[in-house]
Design a protein around this motif. Structure first.
Motif, PDB file in Angstrom:
ATOM      1  N   ALA A 141      78.378   2.837  37.611  1.00 11.17           N
ATOM      2  CA  ALA A 141      77.609   3.692  36.708  1.00 11.17           C
ATOM      3  C   ALA A 141      77.365   2.863  35.454  1.00 11.17           C
ATOM      4  O   ALA A 141      78.314   2.423  34.794  1.00 11.17           O
ATOM      5  N   THR A 197      72.518   5.766  33.813  1.00  6.59           N
ATOM      6  CA  THR A 197      72.607   7.003  33.046  1.00  6.59           C
ATOM      7  C   THR A 197      71.475   7.078  32.032  1.00  6.59           C
ATOM      8  O   THR A 197      71.385   6.247  31.128  1.00  6.59           O
ATOM      9  N   ASP A 229      69.648  10.304  29.816  1.00  2.63           N
ATOM     10  CA  ASP A 229      69.968  11.697  29.520  1.00  2.63           C
ATOM     11  C   ASP A 229      68.772  12.640  29.523  1.00  2.63           C
ATOM     12  O   ASP A 229      68.937  13.845  29.362  1.00  2.63           O
ATOM     13  N   THR A 266      70.589  10.061  38.733  1.00  7.26           N
ATOM     14  CA  THR A 266      71.157   9.819  37.421  1.00  7.26           C
ATOM     15  C   THR A 266      72.113  10.943  37.070  1.00  7.26           C
ATOM     16  O   THR A 266      72.111  12.003  37.699  1.00  7.26           O
ATOM     17  N   LYS A 267      72.954  10.685  36.084  1.00  8.11           N
ATOM     18  CA  LYS A 267      73.913  11.693  35.624  1.00  8.11           C
ATOM     19  C   LYS A 267      73.613  12.022  34.166  1.00  8.11           C
ATOM     20  O   LYS A 267      73.560  11.134  33.323  1.00  8.11           O
ATOM     21  N   THR A 319      74.692  14.318  30.816  1.00 10.51           N
ATOM     22  CA  THR A 319      75.802  15.042  30.202  1.00 10.51           C
ATOM     23  C   THR A 319      75.263  16.007  29.157  1.00 10.51           C
ATOM     24  O   THR A 319      74.375  15.666  28.375  1.00 10.51           O
ATOM     25  N   ASN A 356      71.884  14.822  38.452  1.00 10.55           N
ATOM     26  CA  ASN A 356      73.205  15.445  38.416  1.00 10.55           C
ATOM     27  C   ASN A 356      73.602  15.684  36.969  1.00 10.55           C
ATOM     28  O   ASN A 356      73.549  14.770  36.150  1.00 10.55           O
ATOM     29  N   ILE A 357      73.965  16.912  36.662  1.00 10.25           N
ATOM     30  CA  ILE A 357      74.256  17.293  35.279  1.00 10.25           C
ATOM     31  C   ILE A 357      75.623  17.959  35.217  1.00 10.25           C
ATOM     32  O   ILE A 357      76.001  18.731  36.101  1.00 10.25           O
ATOM     33  N   ASN A 358      76.344  17.668  34.162  1.00 10.11           N
ATOM     34  CA  ASN A 358      77.582  18.413  33.925  1.00 10.11           C
ATOM     35  C   ASN A 358      77.781  18.643  32.430  1.00 10.11           C
ATOM     36  O   ASN A 358      77.344  17.851  31.591  1.00 10.11           O
ATOM     37  N   SER A 363      71.542  19.426  40.068  1.00 11.97           N
ATOM     38  CA  SER A 363      72.861  19.900  40.504  1.00 11.97           C
ATOM     39  C   SER A 363      73.264  21.232  39.880  1.00 11.97           C
ATOM     40  O   SER A 363      74.191  21.878  40.363  1.00 11.97           O
TER      41      SER A 363
END
Length: 388
Positions: free
Chosen positions: A112, A139, A141, A180-181, A183, A208-210, A248
């Motif tokens: 990552a 990554t 955003d 991608t992730k 945040t 993908n999000i968290n 996600s």
């Protein structure tokens, strides 16, 4: 019409791969405001000697019986150490071949990255050499406004969006299915909808999000979160994005009660994974290394010289949902899909225990569930109408 909206891209060999993490550096070009790595520094860089000792120990373990392996490289920013990583990966491959190791036919190198140095020749040469065994996620955003709100250079405070987005086309050309992730923290809640749609427009099909697990949430954040997700649901469905693109936050299998007998797994793989740092210390997960912890001492379960201490590892192997959840969480009627981080549980606990679940994201999960139901009800209604 092919509907990919309910098909989340599966992790490679999910549930069948041993995860080994090398913390090759604790340095990074960025100082992301939401980063859980509170102890980043320029001094702790893994040496080749430590890396070799770790590999020799790992490949000699007869009880690592998983049919596949993922060697994960993290920082800080791992690609600051591309020379070391290249040497590590070459040694892993040659040793697995020499030992006729069962992982030689089923392995991945996973990264990552913040994407800033992605275009550089050394990194591109490494990718070309290992292309068929690589997983790389950059990554980013979302929109420039959201990205630069948090992902800033550590020295200048300048946003990094432009330096990352320039490398997205090359990355997607090399890894077309990569995701991608993203945040989410309290400050950037208003930009969720526009950011997901922006990432789709860049050609990133899996987002993908968290929400951060730390206790950063303010009164009313859950209301704004639900509003943004509901508007995003409308945009994805009305715009037809759901046919090829994934987010996600929308998952048909969340928001139901769980049974402590048949659905009592631990959320994460702490204890099943193994991480090693520059000092050669082993951890049950990177979140138990000192640079990841605000309030508690590191949890070291061994080192490259003496191996894994099974007694220190044993508590992690007994973790499940019910042993660390309070009664409200156990009986929650939307428990399915409510995530936790084992390291954050430990760091936020009243005592030095791994058996106390942090619940800072409770309201955010419930808001997500409400928006998620709205998404699927609207999508199913649309599909019914299309069939009729």
């Amino acid at each position: 019409m092919v509907d990919n909206s309910i098909q989340k891209t599966r992790v490679w060999q999910e549930g069948r791969a041993k995860n080994i993490t090398f913390i090759v550096t604790k340095d990074c070009q960025l100082a992301c405001k939401y980063c859980y790595l509170v102890g980043k520094n320029v001094k702790e860089r893994m040496s080749w000697e430590v890396a070799k000792q770790a590999i020799d120990y790992i490949l000699a373990q007869k009880d690592f019986t998983q049919p596949s392996v993922v060697f994960d490289f993290i920082g800080g920013e791992p690609f600051l150490e591309i020379d070391l990583i290249d040497r590590i990966c070459d040694y892993i491959k040659t040793e697995m071949y020499r030992l006729d190791h069962h992982w030689f036919s089923s392995y991945r190198f996973s990264f990552a990255t913040n994407g800033i140095n992605y275009h550089e020749k050394k990194l591109q040469d490494f990718i070309a050499k290992n292309r068929t065994h690589l997983s790389i996620g950059i990554t980013i955003d979302g929109t420039e406004r959201k990205h630069d709100l948090n992902r800033i250079y550590k020295h200048s405070g300048k946003g990094s969006y432009q330096d990352v987005v320039r490398n997205i086309p090359l990355w997607l050309e090399q890894f077309p299915g990569a995701g991608t992730k993203v945040t989410i923290s309290s400050e950037d809640l208003p930009y969720i909808k526009e950011s997901v749609l922006h990432l789709y427009s860049l050609g990133i099909k899996e987002v993908n999000i968290n929400c951060v697990f730390e206790d950063v949430w303010r009164e009313g954040d859950d209301v704004l979160f639900e509003q943004q997700l509901t508007e995003l649901a409308d945009a994805i469905i009305d715009g037809g994005w759901y046919e090829e693109f994934f987010c996600s936050f929308f998952n048909e299998n969340i928001g139901r009660p769980l049974d402590c007998i048949t659905q009592n797994q631990n959320w994460c793989g702490a204890g099943m994974m193994l991480a090693v740092d520059a000092a050669g210390n082993f951890y049950p997960c990177t979140r138990f290394a000192q640079y990841s912890l605000r309030n508690k001492p590191a949890v070291i379960i061994g080192n490259v010289r003496e191996g894994i201490n099974r007694n220190k590892l044993r508590p992690f192997l007994t973790l499940d949902r019910c042993t660390q959840s309070n009664q409200e969480c156990v009986e929650c009627d939307v428990a399915e899909g409510c995530a936790w981080c084992q390291g954050e549980n430990y760091d936020a606990a009243d005592t030095p225990t791994i058996f106390q679940r942090a619940t800072a994201i409770c309201k955010m999960h419930k808001a997500r569930v409400r928006a998620n139901r709205y998404y699927w009800e609207k999508l199913h209604k649309l599909k019914t109408e299309q069939v009729c």
